[in-house]
Design an enzyme around this catalytic site. Structure first.
Site, PDB file in Angstrom:
ATOM      1  N   HIS A   1      85.529  22.769 -24.499  1.00 60.40           N
ATOM      2  CA  HIS A   1      85.942  22.093 -23.263  1.00 60.40           C
ATOM      3  C   HIS A   1      86.949  20.968 -23.540  1.00 60.40           C
ATOM      4  O   HIS A   1      87.024  20.003 -22.776  1.00 60.40           O
ATOM      5  CB  HIS A   1      84.704  21.577 -22.495  1.00 60.40           C
TER       6      HIS A   1
ATOM      7  N   GLU B   1      77.347  19.310 -29.522  1.00 58.86           N
ATOM      8  CA  GLU B   1      77.522  19.983 -28.227  1.00 58.86           C
ATOM      9  C   GLU B   1      77.023  21.428 -28.288  1.00 58.86           C
ATOM     10  O   GLU B   1      76.851  22.073 -27.249  1.00 58.86           O
ATOM     11  CB  GLU B   1      78.998  19.938 -27.802  1.00 58.86           C
TER      12      GLU B   1
HETATM   13  C1  DHB Z   1      87.925  16.640 -27.724  1.00 58.52           C
HETATM   14  C2  DHB Z   1      86.755  17.422 -27.828  1.00 58.52           C
HETATM   15  C3  DHB Z   1      85.697  17.229 -26.945  1.00 58.52           C
HETATM   16  O1  DHB Z   1      84.528  17.927 -26.986  1.00 58.52           O
HETATM   17  C4  DHB Z   1      85.807  16.291 -25.918  1.00 58.52           C
HETATM   18  O2  DHB Z   1      84.780  16.170 -25.054  1.00 58.52           O
HETATM   19  C5  DHB Z   1      86.944  15.509 -25.818  1.00 58.52           C
HETATM   20  C6  DHB Z   1      88.009  15.686 -26.718  1.00 58.52           C
HETATM   21  C7  DHB Z   1      89.076  16.854 -28.646  1.00 58.52           C
HETATM   22  O3  DHB Z   1      88.983  17.595 -29.643  1.00 58.52           O
HETATM   23  O4  DHB Z   1      90.158  16.273 -28.370  1.00 58.52           O
HETATM   24 FE    FE Z   2      83.051  17.141 -25.539  1.00 63.04          FE
END
Ligand code: DHB
Ligand code: FE
Length: 286
Positions: A12, A239
Site C-alpha cells: 500500500h 504489516e
Molecule cells: C512506505 C511504505 C508503507 O507501508 C507506508 O505505509 C508508507 C510508505 C514506503 O515504502 O514509502
Molecule cells: Fe504502511
C-alpha cells in the site's frame, strides 16, 4: 449464503498514488510493479465480488498513538479519506456494507474478540491505494468492510492471534445468510523499514518464505515472535499481520493463482498475490 471467493495481498505504498495520478504505470521504474496487477484485473472481472473485507493498518489518520485499538471493524455506510500529507490526491469515498459489518462484529465478540466498532471511520492509504490498484479508473464495483489491525504501536497482536481473527471472520462470512460474493484483502508489506539505522532494509529470502508458507502452512509462520518478525522483515514488515488475517479468513481450500514480487517500490518489497478459496467445493463435499 455468502461465499468467500478468494483473497488478494497487496502493498500500500503511498508513492503508488502519485504514480497513478501522473500516469507513470509504463515508466521503467513502475512497469514491473503495475504489470503484476494484470492478472488481478482479469481475476476480479471473472470473479465479480460484491464486497471486499479489507485487513489493513491505520497510519495515524483515523487512530493515533493516543488511542489505538488492536482490532477495529468499520460499520459505516461510507468511508472517506483525507489528506495524509503524502502529496497524493485524496481518494474518493468508498461505500460500506453496515449489515455485513455487524455480522462480523457480532460474530467476533461472540468468539471472544473484543473489537472496537466504528460507525465513523476514515480510511488511509492502506485501503485506498490497493483499491486504486485493483480497480483502476472507473467507479469501484464493491462495498468494503475495513478491519484495522494495529501494526504501529507495540505491543502488537501476535501472528497466531491475527490468523485466528481472520478465521473467526471467515466463519462469520460463511454463516451470513445474504447471497454475497466476498473477497478478503490483506494490505501492506512485505519487508520494509522506513526509519532508524536499518532504513531501507529488505529481506527477499524471508519474503519468499512467507509467500510460500502462507498458502499451505500459515501455522508455521506463527512460531515467529513480533520481535523475530521485526528482525527478519523490518519494523514495518509487521504489516504482514494483515496478510495473516486475510489468510485466516479463507476457510476453504486455498491455492495461489498468481504472484508478482518486485523490489523496491519506494522503500518496500512489493508483493501482489491472488488466492483462490474453494469453499463451494468444500461445501458440496460436506
Ligand atoms: C512506505 C511504505 C508503507 O507501508 C507506508 O505505509 C508508507 C510508505 C514506503 O515504502 O514509502
Ligand atoms: Fe504502511
Amino acid at each position: 449464503m455468502a461465499v468467500i471467493v478468494g483473497g488478494i495481498g497487496s502493498t500500500h505504498v503511498p508513492a503508488i498514488g502519485k504514480a497513478i495520478a501522473e500516469k507513470k504505470q509504463n515508466d521503467p521504474y513502475w512497469q514491473p510493479f503495475f504489470k503484476g496487477f494484470d492478472y488481478v484485473h482479469y481475476w476480479l472481472a471473472r470473479t465479480k465480488p460484491d464486497v471486499a473485507v479489507v485487513f489493513y493498518n491505520d497510519h495515524g489518520l483515523n487512530f493515533f498513538l493516543d488511542k489505538l485499538p488492536t482490532f477495529a471493524v468499520g460499520a459505516a455506510a461510507e468511508y472517506r479519506s483525507e489528506d495524509e500529507g503524502w502529496g497524493i490526491p485524496v481518494s474518493r469515498p468508498i461505500p460500506g456494507d453496515p449489515a455485513l459489518s455487524w455480522q462480523l462484529i457480532n460474530s467476533l465478540v461472540a468468539d471472544e474478540f473484543d473489537v472496537t466498532m466504528c460507525q465513523e471511520m476514515l480510511i488511509d492509504h492502506a485501503v485506498t491505494i490497493p483499491m486504486a490498484l485493483m480497480w483502476p479508473g472507473a467507479a469501484w464495483p464493491v462495498k468494503i468492510v475495513p478491519v484495522e489491525i494495529n501494526t504501529v504501536q507495540h505491543p502488537l497482536p501476535t501472528l497466531a492471534r491475527c490468523l485466528k481473527l481472520g478465521r473467526s471472520i471467515g466463519r462469520a462470512i460463511e454463516s451470513y445468510e445474504q447471497d454475497l460474493r466476498v473477497i478478503v484483502i490483506g494490505t501492506g508489506g512485505l519487508s520494509h523499514q522506513l526509519d532508524g539505522k536499518r532504513a531501507g532494509f529488505i529481506n527477499k529470502e524471508f519474503d519468499e518464505l512467507c509467500l510460500d508458507k502462507i498458502v499451505a502452512d500459515p501455522e508455521a509462520l506463527t512460531r515467529y515472535s513480533i520481535h523475530d518478525w521485526v528482525e527478519q522483515s523490518g519494523s514495518q514488515g509487521v504489516e504482514f499481520l494483515n496478510w495473516m488475517a486475510m489468510r485466516g479468513a479463507m476457510t476453504g481450500r486455498v491455492s495461489e493463482l498468481n504472484r508478482n514480487y518486485h523490489i523496491p517500490i519506494s522503500n518496500t518489497a512489493a508483493a501482489t498475490v491472488v488466492y483462490d478459496n474453494q469453499m463451494e467445493a468444500k461445501r458440496k463435499a460436506a
